[in-house]
Motif scaffolding. Sequence first.
Motif, PDB file in Angstrom:
ATOM      1  N   TRP A 116       0.819  -1.212   0.000  1.00 51.32           N
ATOM      2  CA  TRP A 116       0.000   0.000   0.000  1.00 51.32           C
ATOM      3  C   TRP A 116       0.849   1.256   0.000  1.00 51.32           C
ATOM      4  CZ3 TRP A 116      -1.185   4.499   2.490  1.00 51.32           C
ATOM      5  CH2 TRP A 116      -2.420   5.088   2.172  1.00 51.32           C
ATOM      6  N   PHE A 117       1.831   1.351   0.872  1.00 58.41           N
ATOM      7  CA  PHE A 117       2.615   2.582   0.978  1.00 58.41           C
ATOM      8  C   PHE A 117       3.425   2.883  -0.284  1.00 58.41           C
ATOM      9  CE2 PHE A 117       1.654   2.181   5.497  1.00 58.41           C
ATOM     10  CZ  PHE A 117       1.392   3.506   5.826  1.00 58.41           C
ATOM     11  N   PRO A 118       4.153   1.929  -0.864  1.00 56.19           N
ATOM     12  CA  PRO A 118       4.853   2.240  -2.119  1.00 56.19           C
ATOM     13  C   PRO A 118       3.907   2.669  -3.239  1.00 56.19           C
ATOM     14  CG  PRO A 118       5.764   0.255  -1.138  1.00 56.19           C
ATOM     15  CD  PRO A 118       4.542   0.595  -0.346  1.00 56.19           C
ATOM     16  N   VAL A 119       2.753   2.003  -3.359  1.00 56.24           N
ATOM     17  CA  VAL A 119       1.790   2.369  -4.396  1.00 56.24           C
ATOM     18  C   VAL A 119       1.259   3.774  -4.154  1.00 56.24           C
ATOM     19  CG1 VAL A 119      -0.529   1.879  -5.260  1.00 56.24           C
ATOM     20  CG2 VAL A 119       1.133   0.027  -5.024  1.00 56.24           C
ATOM     21  N   ALA A 120       0.906   4.076  -2.901  1.00 57.02           N
ATOM     22  CA  ALA A 120       0.374   5.399  -2.569  1.00 57.02           C
ATOM     23  C   ALA A 120       1.394   6.491  -2.865  1.00 57.02           C
ATOM     24  CB  ALA A 120      -0.044   5.437  -1.100  1.00 57.02           C
ATOM     25  N   VAL A 121       2.646   6.268  -2.499  1.00 57.53           N
ATOM     26  CA  VAL A 121       3.690   7.269  -2.735  1.00 57.53           C
ATOM     27  C   VAL A 121       3.943   7.438  -4.228  1.00 57.53           C
ATOM     28  CG1 VAL A 121       6.138   7.791  -2.408  1.00 57.53           C
ATOM     29  CG2 VAL A 121       4.790   6.919  -0.495  1.00 57.53           C
ATOM     30  N   ALA A 122       4.012   6.322  -4.978  1.00 53.73           N
ATOM     31  CA  ALA A 122       4.271   6.405  -6.418  1.00 53.73           C
ATOM     32  C   ALA A 122       3.156   7.142  -7.143  1.00 53.73           C
ATOM     33  CB  ALA A 122       4.446   5.005  -7.000  1.00 53.73           C
ATOM     34  N   LEU A 123       1.901   6.859  -6.774  1.00 50.15           N
ATOM     35  CA  LEU A 123       0.783   7.547  -7.411  1.00 50.15           C
ATOM     36  C   LEU A 123       0.777   9.026  -7.045  1.00 50.15           C
ATOM     37  CD1 LEU A 123      -1.633   7.170  -9.259  1.00 50.15           C
ATOM     38  CD2 LEU A 123      -3.034   6.649  -7.255  1.00 50.15           C
ATOM     39  N   ALA A 124       1.168   9.353  -5.805  1.00 50.40           N
ATOM     40  CA  ALA A 124       1.251  10.755  -5.396  1.00 50.40           C
ATOM     41  C   ALA A 124       2.340  11.481  -6.179  1.00 50.40           C
ATOM     42  CB  ALA A 124       1.521  10.848  -3.898  1.00 50.40           C
ATOM     43  N   ILE A 125       3.491  10.826  -6.357  1.00 46.38           N
ATOM     44  CA  ILE A 125       4.593  11.440  -7.103  1.00 46.38           C
ATOM     45  C   ILE A 125       4.190  11.681  -8.556  1.00 46.38           C
ATOM     46  CG2 ILE A 125       6.922  11.072  -8.014  1.00 46.38           C
ATOM     47  CD1 ILE A 125       7.566   9.571  -5.415  1.00 46.38           C
ATOM     48  N   SER A 126       3.637  10.648  -9.203  1.00 42.69           N
ATOM     49  CA  SER A 126       3.262  10.799 -10.612  1.00 42.69           C
ATOM     50  C   SER A 126       2.191  11.864 -10.787  1.00 42.69           C
ATOM     51  CB  SER A 126       2.775   9.459 -11.176  1.00 42.69           C
ATOM     52  OG  SER A 126       1.559   9.059 -10.582  1.00 42.69           O
ATOM     53  N   THR A 127       1.227  11.914  -9.869  1.00 42.34           N
ATOM     54  CA  THR A 127       0.168  12.920  -9.950  1.00 42.34           C
ATOM     55  C   THR A 127       0.741  14.319  -9.767  1.00 42.34           C
ATOM     56  OG1 THR A 127      -1.472  11.360  -9.079  1.00 42.34           O
ATOM     57  CG2 THR A 127      -2.007  13.705  -8.950  1.00 42.34           C
ATOM     58  N   GLY A 128       1.634  14.475  -8.784  1.00 43.86           N
ATOM     59  CA  GLY A 128       2.245  15.780  -8.548  1.00 43.86           C
ATOM     60  C   GLY A 128       3.073  16.253  -9.721  1.00 43.86           C
ATOM     61  N   VAL A 129       3.858  15.352 -10.295  1.00 43.99           N
ATOM     62  CA  VAL A 129       4.705  15.723 -11.433  1.00 43.99           C
ATOM     63  C   VAL A 129       3.850  16.097 -12.640  1.00 43.99           C
ATOM     64  CG1 VAL A 129       6.398  14.862 -13.095  1.00 43.99           C
ATOM     65  CG2 VAL A 129       6.673  14.345 -10.672  1.00 43.99           C
ATOM     66  N   LEU A 130       2.831  15.296 -12.930  1.00 48.03           N
ATOM     67  CA  LEU A 130       1.985  15.574 -14.092  1.00 48.03           C
ATOM     68  C   LEU A 130       1.143  16.834 -13.895  1.00 48.03           C
ATOM     69  CD1 LEU A 130       0.852  11.936 -14.955  1.00 48.03           C
ATOM     70  CD2 LEU A 130       2.381  13.381 -16.286  1.00 48.03           C
ATOM     71  N   GLN A 131       0.747  17.096 -12.649  1.00 48.31           N
ATOM     72  CA  GLN A 131       0.002  18.330 -12.390  1.00 48.31           C
ATOM     73  C   GLN A 131       0.884  19.547 -12.643  1.00 48.31           C
ATOM     74  OE1 GLN A 131      -3.115  18.801 -11.755  1.00 48.31           O
ATOM     75  NE2 GLN A 131      -4.005  17.125 -10.579  1.00 48.31           N
ATOM     76  N   SER A 132       2.173  19.441 -12.319  1.00 44.69           N
ATOM     77  CA  SER A 132       3.078  20.583 -12.488  1.00 44.69           C
ATOM     78  C   SER A 132       3.512  20.769 -13.941  1.00 44.69           C
ATOM     79  CB  SER A 132       4.310  20.416 -11.600  1.00 44.69           C
ATOM     80  OG  SER A 132       5.043  19.257 -11.968  1.00 44.69           O
ATOM     81  N   THR A 133       3.674  19.671 -14.669  1.00 43.81           N
ATOM     82  CA  THR A 133       4.123  19.767 -16.070  1.00 43.81           C
ATOM     83  C   THR A 133       2.955  19.887 -17.042  1.00 43.81           C
ATOM     84  OG1 THR A 133       4.165  17.352 -16.307  1.00 43.81           O
ATOM     85  CG2 THR A 133       6.204  18.428 -15.578  1.00 43.81           C
ATOM     86  N   GLY A 134       1.765  19.498 -16.590  1.00 45.71           N
ATOM     87  CA  GLY A 134       0.633  19.451 -17.499  1.00 45.71           C
ATOM     88  C   GLY A 134       0.569  18.114 -18.210  1.00 45.71           C
ATOM     89  N   TYR A 135      -0.594  17.804 -18.768  1.00 46.25           N
ATOM     90  CA  TYR A 135      -0.813  16.513 -19.424  1.00 46.25           C
ATOM     91  C   TYR A 135      -0.743  16.615 -20.949  1.00 46.25           C
ATOM     92  CZ  TYR A 135      -2.514  14.762 -14.901  1.00 46.25           C
ATOM     93  OH  TYR A 135      -2.618  14.383 -13.583  1.00 46.25           O
TER      94      TYR A 135
END
Length: 432
Positions: A116-135
Amino acid sequence: MESVKRFAAPPLSSHDSKNDFLIGLRGFFVIQSFLHTFLLVFAPGSVVHSANAQEGSHSSSLHKALKFVSILFWNDGIIYSAFILLSARTICIPFMKDKTKLSVAGSIFRRGIRLWFPVAVALAISTGVLQSTGYKYIDDFAKATGNISILVPYKIDNALIYFNSVFNLFWVTTRFSDQAGSYAFPGQMMWVINVIYMQSFTVYMTMVIIPYTRRSWRVKGAFFFIITAWWVQSWAWYSITGLLLADMATNMDFKAKAQRGIKIWRSIRCPSYFAYAVILAAGLIMQYLWAAWRPEYRDDELIAHGGLYYTGGLNEDFDVKQPQARDDNYFVLLGFLLCVETSDIIQWALANPLFVYLGQRSLSWFLVQSILVYTMGIKLFQTLHMTSEVAATAACFFAILGATAVGSEVFYRAVEVPSHVLSYTTFDWIRD
């Protein structure tokens, strides 16, 4: 300081060094997974089941050759099926060594925290990066390169959607890929962890009978279970196969018996690897026939199952977009794993330090590689402006490979190891 150090070093592994070949085998599929993820983005025509490969009209000779090779080395169906089967083969090993209720309880409890924790962190990282760079840049890249095989990740807009996305990855039991957590993650492959987690309970519930039943009955029962699970198109036929292989290897002296050969008549024996090669060849022939000769027949096998969740008849209304437990992938993996389980040479080769290292970090590689390919990789490709697309792809490959090696090690040390330690610490706390 002592508490910090405790979370920086993983607990002692429950696997003996003699099982290093299993960790190395997982590392072997980590390499294949990386190749598939990279090539699907930058050379989709070379990936056998991609939309670009199926279209095929604009594929170069190089892409066609790579597509042929991809059936063996970066075939997505074999890769995700292998991780599911290998998970079942390995998670039961601690119970095989220590057949107690505490061993079972600990394995079940720790499994969720460690994933759970690795998945939660990875999804948070990818979401944060994509939110900052745009889709939009992913869509622009796909249109510019003619890539119809990748999707722009689903946008997670708030914390509640994020929490529900992670939660459902450990709750959904059907239509695994149709969930926000998988669509929102680059590459849309997060559903594999969902299947692995759910099938863990199939293994846990089944393995507890091992100390209390006869060996011959367990083998016969496992065959019946596998056939029944195949009929209802459940991933359990992969999981029980992994459990059966673990039981035979640990409790039935399978390797020594297999090396003596298969008795045919009196003193005449057939080398066991011949039978395993036939199983492997059957799967590969189906793979090549459906990839190069009759791709329109590839999904026909899926009809020959019970439509468990929507009808009492055959599985005639299946969703081709959903990941499927397929016969061809199963035969390839079964034949290969039987060879691995019984060959000293193959086990020695798989137990090499590089494969073992990658196998120990397989979850971190799986999570980090997709983020880097879809962010750093695409951005780098767009800024290179090379006249040769092959040169630009090669430059991206080596850059992403190095970044993934570093990033996965950081993720492993900073997230996966603490999650592992937390699972042990929490279980020790609740049982004391």
